[in-house]
Write an enzyme that holds these catalytic residues in place. Structure first.
Site, PDB file in Angstrom:
ATOM      1  N   TYR A   1      -8.803  -4.121  -6.460  1.00  0.00           N
ATOM      2  CA  TYR A   1      -7.695  -3.349  -5.880  1.00  0.00           C
ATOM      3  C   TYR A   1      -6.684  -3.000  -6.959  1.00  0.00           C
ATOM      4  O   TYR A   1      -6.655  -3.594  -8.034  1.00  0.00           O
ATOM      5  CB  TYR A   1      -7.027  -4.101  -4.723  1.00  0.00           C
ATOM      6  CG  TYR A   1      -6.081  -5.202  -5.128  1.00  0.00           C
ATOM      7  CD1 TYR A   1      -4.718  -4.965  -5.270  1.00  0.00           C
ATOM      8  CD2 TYR A   1      -6.541  -6.495  -5.350  1.00  0.00           C
ATOM      9  CE1 TYR A   1      -3.842  -5.975  -5.623  1.00  0.00           C
ATOM     10  CE2 TYR A   1      -5.675  -7.517  -5.707  1.00  0.00           C
ATOM     11  CZ  TYR A   1      -4.318  -7.251  -5.839  1.00  0.00           C
ATOM     12  OH  TYR A   1      -3.462  -8.257  -6.190  1.00  0.00           O
ATOM     13  N   CYS A   2      -5.853  -1.996  -6.639  1.00  0.00           N
ATOM     14  CA  CYS A   2      -4.787  -1.565  -7.539  1.00  0.00           C
ATOM     15  C   CYS A   2      -3.536  -1.326  -6.710  1.00  0.00           C
ATOM     16  O   CYS A   2      -3.339  -1.983  -5.695  1.00  0.00           O
ATOM     17  CB  CYS A   2      -5.224  -0.323  -8.318  1.00  0.00           C
ATOM     18  SG  CYS A   2      -5.607   1.084  -7.258  1.00  0.00           S
ATOM     19  N   GLN A   3      -2.712  -0.370  -7.109  1.00  0.00           N
ATOM     20  CA  GLN A   3      -1.479  -0.086  -6.370  1.00  0.00           C
ATOM     21  C   GLN A   3      -1.718   0.877  -5.213  1.00  0.00           C
ATOM     22  O   GLN A   3      -1.208   0.679  -4.127  1.00  0.00           O
ATOM     23  CB  GLN A   3      -0.423   0.498  -7.315  1.00  0.00           C
ATOM     24  CG  GLN A   3       0.971   0.587  -6.734  1.00  0.00           C
ATOM     25  CD  GLN A   3       1.625  -0.775  -6.538  1.00  0.00           C
ATOM     26  OE1 GLN A   3       1.407  -1.695  -7.300  1.00  0.00           O
ATOM     27  NE2 GLN A   3       2.423  -0.909  -5.491  1.00  0.00           N
TER      28      GLN A   3
END
Length: 119
Positions: A81-83
């Protein structure tokens, strides 16, 4: 490559894994500065620009660098996951290329997680 479609995981499914699964390997591909502002519990920070090199490391080198055991290629619960979701998808694609057949992207990303968790 068997499929070019990135598999995704929902907030609800990821929350259940964070709370109950011993097999979850959750990778936060954001920068250290972003992670310092908040992260999903149990995640390991491996910034996107280092993902390919990290997952190509031998297990001993991986553990020495990240403090956790490198997941096997068939790890059932490998999630990136990221932002916002894009970098997580890129990282998931890199994992597929390295042979991680079950890798998934949390498309809702940290933005959705923090909103639903009230952070």
């Amino acid at each position: 490559m068997a499929s070019s479609v990135i598999k995704e995981i929902s907030y609800e499914d990821l929350k259940a894994l964070v709370e109950k699964s011993q097999n979850l390997f959750l990778v936060d591909v954001r920068t250290k500065e972003e992670v310092d502002k908040g992260y999903i519990p149990r995640s390991v920070n491996i910034p996107l620009d280092t993902v390919a090199a990290a997952f190509a490391m031998v297990p001993e080198e991986f553990k020495a660098k990240y403090g956790v055991t490198k997941p096997p290629l068939d790890a059932p619960e490998l999630v990136f996951y990221c932002q916002l979701g894009r970098r997580g998808a890129v990282a998931t694609g890199k994992a597929y290329e390295l042979g991680y057949v079950n890798a998934r992207n949390y498309a809702g990303a940290y933005n959705e997680w923090s909103a639903k968790e009230g952070k």
